[in-house]
Motif scaffolding. Structure first.
Motif, PDB file in Angstrom:
ATOM      1  N   THR A  47       1.904  -5.995   3.564  1.00  0.00           N
ATOM      2  CA  THR A  47       1.149  -6.971   4.346  1.00  0.00           C
ATOM      3  C   THR A  47       1.888  -8.310   4.295  1.00  0.00           C
ATOM      4  OG1 THR A  47      -0.937  -5.877   3.821  1.00  0.00           O
ATOM      5  CG2 THR A  47      -1.053  -8.133   4.646  1.00  0.00           C
ATOM      6  N   GLU A  92       4.508   2.485   1.192  1.00  0.00           N
ATOM      7  CA  GLU A  92       4.462   2.922   2.587  1.00  0.00           C
ATOM      8  C   GLU A  92       4.215   1.766   3.557  1.00  0.00           C
ATOM      9  OE1 GLU A  92       1.638   6.081   2.985  1.00  0.00           O
ATOM     10  OE2 GLU A  92       2.486   7.223   1.311  1.00  0.00           O
ATOM     11  N   ARG A  93       3.502   0.725   3.096  1.00  0.00           N
ATOM     12  CA  ARG A  93       3.183  -0.403   3.980  1.00  0.00           C
ATOM     13  C   ARG A  93       3.163  -1.693   3.172  1.00  0.00           C
ATOM     14  NH1 ARG A  93       0.218   3.826   4.950  1.00  0.00           N
ATOM     15  NH2 ARG A  93      -1.308   3.183   3.363  1.00  0.00           N
ATOM     16  N   ILE A 125       0.172  -5.966   8.933  1.00  0.00           N
ATOM     17  CA  ILE A 125       0.567  -4.815   8.109  1.00  0.00           C
ATOM     18  C   ILE A 125       1.695  -4.088   8.825  1.00  0.00           C
ATOM     19  CG2 ILE A 125      -0.162  -2.626   7.107  1.00  0.00           C
ATOM     20  CD1 ILE A 125      -2.976  -3.732   6.890  1.00  0.00           C
ATOM     21  N   VAL A 126       2.814  -3.887   8.122  1.00  0.00           N
ATOM     22  CA  VAL A 126       3.974  -3.214   8.707  1.00  0.00           C
ATOM     23  C   VAL A 126       4.342  -2.017   7.851  1.00  0.00           C
ATOM     24  CG1 VAL A 126       4.861  -5.332   9.753  1.00  0.00           C
ATOM     25  CG2 VAL A 126       5.624  -4.684   7.468  1.00  0.00           C
ATOM     26  N   ASP A 127       4.896  -0.980   8.498  1.00  0.00           N
ATOM     27  CA  ASP A 127       5.384   0.191   7.766  1.00  0.00           C
ATOM     28  C   ASP A 127       6.684  -0.176   7.052  1.00  0.00           C
ATOM     29  OD1 ASP A 127       3.291   1.752   8.686  1.00  0.00           O
ATOM     30  OD2 ASP A 127       4.398   2.449  10.457  1.00  0.00           O
ATOM     31  N   GLU A 186       0.847  -1.193   0.000  1.00  0.00           N
ATOM     32  CA  GLU A 186       0.000   0.000   0.000  1.00  0.00           C
ATOM     33  C   GLU A 186       0.884   1.245   0.000  1.00  0.00           C
ATOM     34  OE1 GLU A 186      -2.587   0.001   3.374  1.00  0.00           O
ATOM     35  OE2 GLU A 186      -3.094  -2.117   3.177  1.00  0.00           O
ATOM     36  N   GLN A 209       9.092   1.357   3.495  1.00  0.00           N
ATOM     37  CA  GLN A 209       9.254   2.129   2.255  1.00  0.00           C
ATOM     38  C   GLN A 209      10.158   1.432   1.256  1.00  0.00           C
ATOM     39  OE1 GLN A 209      10.579   6.084   3.410  1.00  0.00           O
ATOM     40  NE2 GLN A 209       8.474   6.815   3.447  1.00  0.00           N
TER      41      GLN A 209
END
Length: 564
Positions: free
Chosen positions: A455, A452-453, A466-468, A446, A470
């Motif tokens: 899954t 940015e994220r 879901i993790v942040d 996403e 880049q």
């Protein structure tokens, strides 16, 4: 009279410029004459008779990377006066010293210009004698400019958006071809100045400015290659050997083919080195006990092949192979073709596309296939995710861990033991900010204009998280990309090229085989066409074995040429 002074010339291939602009031809010639007499040995004296002409010259110097030391402009000029000119010129060359040439009646305007264009000095007409009125002023301005140490950038420049996929591809193309360049963000001051000089805008990026100062707006790889000095056109119509692919196998074949007297040309779609060329460190290659980067190895091999006389062509995509009597002809995507007595197919493999939804939308904007070494500096103090469990993934993890906050290797297998070399596993276990997330996979991504994220799914429990993130680097297996050989060369069910005894399973000869002898060890189902490296069915997928097969294929080429 004082002794003429010659300021030290900065370390650059260009003389710094002193530009004088005045619409009066007589005054213009006189100013340039006096400047050239005193400073011509160490500075290029440029003369213009209008503000527009001077700005055109300044744009060209900006693109070439030529430094501008002093701008000397007459105040009263039609169309664009000296203050207006200096105001626009400072956007292109902000470190150049600015001097306004005025009549006594215009001193108020000159004083006001100090605030408008940050004027460094105004000089009253007449300036005779120059030893008293001109040279002391110029000496002071040149001394001040030299102290700024604004050294020019004379290599290729790339201006682009941080999250532009094409900008990333251009940078990777230049880096993999060992071409030095400097990167500028399109929204930063120097990037804006370069776009202005190139008469380009932020809607058409990237802009590449060659070392010679030519701007290329959103160029293709072929256009880039043509303008940065890479060979793209063969020098001959017919060769003894065409090597398709510039990875370790192809480079090995080019070195051995050319060194043994064969008229050899290597054809590469993007850059020599292949997947191995993108490896940050190869530590188990024979003869390099301290390791060697893939880029260094590819560069040495390319130079070695060229030394022996092999031609190396880049940005030439092969889309077909034909048999024309004793000749073997390769067809290129642009419609051209090239023929030879023999061909070695060494196209290697490509990373498989990741099936997770959204991946394609973020490729080049946070998602990268392979190591994308040009992106590594931007990953400092970030959380990085790597998908894949082979050596290339491990080498990337070791390299990126040096500056990243954390590196997570995501693999579907229970561990790395079955797919990664033991020495790499040991290294990874000793790095505090690297962890392995086994039995897991990426199932979604996403973001807005960039990743940015992500899954992650745990395949044991079925739970998703879901993790942040880049940065996501993908190393997910190999696809041979041999569709262009359909109907010509026999391949296995996965597309890898069959050769030698593998062609004879259950039969005495391959279909259509025209010779009395069976195929040589690395010979394909077409006589005179050989295979080497990872594209060969059941290859070892190691750099050393690829180089070895490239050398062996050349030995078999000699056998074929001696007695087809």
């Amino acid at each position: 009279m004082t002794e003429p002074r010659t300021p030290n010339e900065p370390a650059t291939q260009f003389k710094p410029a002193i530009l004088s602009v005045d619409d009066d031809p007589g005054v213009s010639r006189a100013v340039v004459r006096d400047l050239r007499r005193r400073y011509g040995e160490n500075y290029r004296i440029v003369r213009a008779q209008s503000g527009e002409a001077a700005l055109t010259a300044l744009r060209e110097m900006k693109l070439r990377g030529q430094p501008v030391a002093v701008l000397l402009a007459d105040y009263r000029m039609p169309g664009m006066d000296g203050i207006e000119f200096l105001e626009q010129a400072m956007d292109l060359h902000p470190y150049a010293r600015r001097v306004l040439l005025t009549a006594y009646a215009d001193t108020d305007a000159a004083i006001n210009a100090i605030n408008v264009v940050d004027l460094d000095h105004y000089l009253l007409k007449p300036w005779d004698p120059p030893e008293e009125k001109l040279y002391p002023v110029m000496d002071a301005q040149l001394d001040a400019w030299l102290c700024t140490d604004q050294r020019p950038i004379t290599e290729t420049k790339v201006v682009g958006h941080r999250w532009s996929a094409r900008s990333s591809e251009v940078r990777e193309f230049l880096a993999r071809n060992q071409l030095p360049y400097r990167w500028y963000m399109s929204d930063e001051p120097e990037g804006i100045r370069l776009l202005e000089a190139a008469r380009a805008d932020a809607d058409h990026l990237p802009v590449v400015i060659t070392a010679g100062g030519q701007p290329l707006v959103d160029p293709t790889d072929a256009e880039l290659a043509e303008h940065v000095g890479l060979a793209t056109i063969p020098s001959k119509d017919f060769y003894d050997l065409i090597v398709i692919g510039g990875g370790p196998a192809g480079l090995g074949a080019a070195v051995y083919g050319a060194s043994e007297g064969l008229r050899t040309v290597l054809v590469e779609r993007t850059a020599t080195g292949g997947q191995a060329g993108q490896s940050s460190r190869i530590e188990n290659y024979l003869g390099f006990p301290d390791g060697v980067s893939g880029g260094q190895l590819a560069d040495r091999a390319r130079r070695q092949a060229s030394k022996f006389g092999a031609e190396v062509l880049t940005t030439r995509e092969v889309v077909g192979l034909e048999v024309n009597g004793s000749a073997r002809t390769v067809r290129f995507a642009d419609g051209d073709s090239l023929a030879a007595h023999t061909v070695i197919v060494a196209t290697g493999v490509m990373y498989r596309r990741h099936p997770a939804p959204g991946i394609d939308d973020f490729t080049g904007r946070g998602v990268f296939y392979g190591s994308a070494m040009t992106e590594a500096p931007r990953c400092a103090d970030e959380d990085i995710y790597i998908v894949g469990g082979a050596n290339s993934a491990g080498q990337a993890a070791v390299y990126l861990s040096r500056s990243a906050r954390s590196v997570t290797i995501v693999v579907r297998a229970p561990s790395l033991e079955d797919s990664m070399s033991h020495y790499l596993i040991q290294q990874l276990e000793q790095i505090d900010n690297v962890r392995v997330r086994s039995c897991s996979e990426v199932v979604g991504v996403e973001g807005a204009d960039h990743l940015e994220r992500i899954t992650l799914r745990d395949n044991n429990s079925g739970t998703e998280e879901i993790v942040d993130a880049q940065w996501l680097f993908l190393f997910i297996g190999a696809a041979p990309g041999t569709e262009w050989l359909d109907g010509v060369i026999e391949r296995d069910s996965r597309g890898f090229v069959l050769a030698g005894s593998d062609l004879l399973v259950g039969r005495s000869r391959p279909p259509g085989w025209s010779l009395d002898r069976p195929p040589h060890h690395l010979e394909t189902s077409v006589p005179g066409v050989f295979v080497a490296g990872d594209v060969h069915a059941d290859s070892a997928k190691r750099v050393a074995s690829a180089v070895g097969e490239g050398a062996m294929a050349v030995m078999l080429v000699h056998k074929y040429l001696a007695k087809p």
